[in-house]
Write an enzyme that holds these catalytic residues in place. Structure first.
Site, short mmCIF file in Angstrom:
data_model
loop_
_atom_site.label_atom_id
_atom_site.label_comp_id
_atom_site.label_asym_id
_atom_site.label_seq_id
_atom_site.Cartn_x
_atom_site.Cartn_y
_atom_site.Cartn_z
N ASN A 1 -21.37 -0.57 38.05
CA ASN A 1 -21.26 0.00 36.71
C ASN A 1 -19.78 0.42 36.50
OD1 ASN A 1 -21.87 1.26 34.20
ND2 ASN A 1 -23.94 1.70 34.94
N SER B 1 -25.32 -5.47 30.94
CA SER B 1 -26.04 -4.54 30.07
C SER B 1 -25.10 -3.77 29.13
CB SER B 1 -26.80 -3.54 30.94
OG SER B 1 -27.50 -2.64 30.12
N GLY C 1 -23.56 6.25 25.57
CA GLY C 1 -24.65 7.22 25.80
C GLY C 1 -26.03 6.63 25.58
N CYS D 1 -25.49 5.51 35.03
CA CYS D 1 -24.79 5.73 33.76
C CYS D 1 -23.89 6.96 33.88
CB CYS D 1 -25.77 5.90 32.61
SG CYS D 1 -24.88 6.02 31.05
C1 LIG Z 1 -19.60 -0.79 25.44
C2 LIG Z 1 -20.29 -0.79 26.78
C3 LIG Z 1 -21.63 -0.41 26.83
C4 LIG Z 1 -22.30 -0.40 28.07
N1 LIG Z 1 -23.61 -0.05 28.11
C5 LIG Z 1 -24.29 -0.13 29.29
C6 LIG Z 1 -25.68 0.11 29.33
O1 LIG Z 1 -26.36 0.37 28.31
N2 LIG Z 1 -26.30 0.05 30.54
C7 LIG Z 1 -25.63 -0.28 31.70
O2 LIG Z 1 -26.25 -0.36 32.77
N3 LIG Z 1 -24.31 -0.55 31.68
C8 LIG Z 1 -23.63 -0.49 30.50
N4 LIG Z 1 -22.30 -0.79 30.47
C9 LIG Z 1 -21.60 -1.19 31.72
C10 LIG Z 1 -21.54 -2.72 31.85
O3 LIG Z 1 -22.80 -3.31 31.89
C11 LIG Z 1 -20.75 -3.13 33.10
O4 LIG Z 1 -21.44 -2.68 34.24
C12 LIG Z 1 -19.34 -2.56 33.12
O5 LIG Z 1 -18.77 -2.56 31.84
C13 LIG Z 1 -18.42 -3.32 34.08
O6 LIG Z 1 -18.30 -4.67 33.70
P1 LIG Z 1 -17.08 -5.22 32.78
O7 LIG Z 1 -15.81 -4.72 33.41
O8 LIG Z 1 -17.23 -6.71 32.82
O9 LIG Z 1 -17.29 -4.65 31.43
C14 LIG Z 1 -21.61 -0.79 29.25
C15 LIG Z 1 -20.26 -1.18 29.18
C16 LIG Z 1 -19.60 -1.18 27.96
C17 LIG Z 1 -18.16 -1.63 27.91
#
Ligand SMILES: Cc1cc2nc3c(=O)[nH]c(=O)nc-3n(C[C@H](O)[C@H](O)[C@H](O)COP(=O)(O)O)c2cc1C
Length: 304
Positions: free
Chosen positions: A191, A22, A73, A131
């Site tokens: 997350n 996400s 956010g 979040c």
């Molecule tokens: C730019 C950005 C925006 C994100 N927005 C959301 C979001 O809207 N909702 C959510 O549940 N997680 C959000 N996340 C968290 C990611 O979905 C994920 O859980 C987290 O980044 C860990 O995975 P990764 O290390 O592969 O990025 C966001 C992460 C990033 C980097």
């Protein structure tokens, strides 16, 4: 013969175990001209809220060693516009769609889930209960609020409900078990991790709201540990998430107990990352003479 990559998660059939995480792939359809989206296992949208949300002021992303910080956010168009303008485009991609949602109260969660539940071809709803970039307390840090929300949405939802949890808790297994007991059909672990960075030239924090969530390669060992610990303690399936940059990372999460994985920050390095990870997983299975990806799940772990 090519290995079987298909997998079932909470009753959803995925043709392979790679989903987008996400918030790191927009609503999911914007990259249609750049990425063969139908090669993905599934798409998780950015988090949708009841009303449109501007998100936080810029700067809201910053690079750190082996990862990044974000404090977006939850910027999004709100559930009404999402349903009217985005959902049909997502449906046409032809892979399972999971919509991530968040609310500021239990009733808001219920209202969004009610609206989304009426949409055909929605595979599941992911509740963002974790979040770190909002002024309010992280939902899953309040066990009874989290359970209340889950029980409320489960009562009205026509589709599976997946709970996305924060890794910053005293005992991730306890929170996961509480989510399972309140009716969650699956979990996302994890997350981001609350973090910050300071620019020593300007002596300002690198994010406008000072702190944000850390993601990327640097968090992988920590999120992997969460999956490993929780797998032993719950019966519901887990989406492994956190620092997955390669097919090897994805296999590691599956060995620890994840049924499928979601790829986040890697998509910001290249929008092709998730599709590339699908073929890397396939190559590893061929190399190791594994016939089905299902054989990998929890192989380095034991379920209690
Ligand atoms: C730019 C950005 C925006 C994100 N927005 C959301 C979001 O809207 N909702 C959510 O549940 N997680 C959000 N996340 C968290 C990611 O979905 C994920 O859980 C987290 O980044 C860990 O995975 P990764 O290390 O592969 O990025 C966001 C992460 C990033 C980097």
């Amino acid at each position: 013969m090519s290995p079987d990559l298909s997998i079932s998660f909470a009753g959803i059939s995925f043709k392979n175990p790679v989903l987008t995480a996400s918030g790191t792939f927009g609503y999911g359809y914007e990259l249609l001209d750049l990425v063969p989206l139908n090669k993905l296992g599934g798409i998780v949208t950015k988090t949708i809220t009841l009303n449109p949300c501007q998100g936080n002021l810029q700067p809201r992303i910053a690079e750190v060693a082996s990862g990044m910080l974000n404090a977006i956010g939850l910027q999004n168009v709100g559930v009404k516009v999402f349903v009217e303008e985005c959902f049909e485009k997502l449906r046409r991609i032809g892979v399972p769609i999971i919509v991530s949602v968040a609310g500021t109260t239990k009733n808001e969660y219920i209202e969004i889930v009610k609206i989304l539940s009426e949409q055909s071809s929605l595979s599941a709803i992911e509740l963002n209960l974790s979040c770190p970039n909002l002024k309010k307390k992280i939902v899953c840090h309040d066990l009874s609020l989290m359970q209340n929300i889950l029980e409320g949405v489960k009562r009205i939802s026509q589709v599976p409900i997946i709970a996305k949890l924060s890794p910053i808790v005293t005992d991730i297994s306890e929170i996961s078990l509480a989510a399972q007991n309140a009716g969650a059909d699956g979990l996302v672990l994890t997350n981001t991790y609350p973090a910050m960075a300071i620019d020593i030239k300007t002596i300002k924090t690198k994010l406008f709201i000072m702190k944000g969530g850390m993601s990327g390669a640097c968090i992988k060992p920590m999120s992997l540990r969460c999956v490993y610990d929780v797998y032993k303690n719950v019966k519901i399936p887990i989406i492994g998430c956190g620092g997955i940059m390669t097919g090897e990372d994805a296999i590691e999460f599956m060995l620890a107990g994840a049924t499928v994985v979601s790829v986040g920050s890697a998509n910001l390095l290249s929008p092709m990352s998730s599709v590339k990870i699908v073929s890397e997983i396939e190559n590893i299975l061929v190399r190791e003479s594994v016939k089905s990806v299902k054989e990998v799940i929890g192989f380095a772990n034991t379920r209690g």
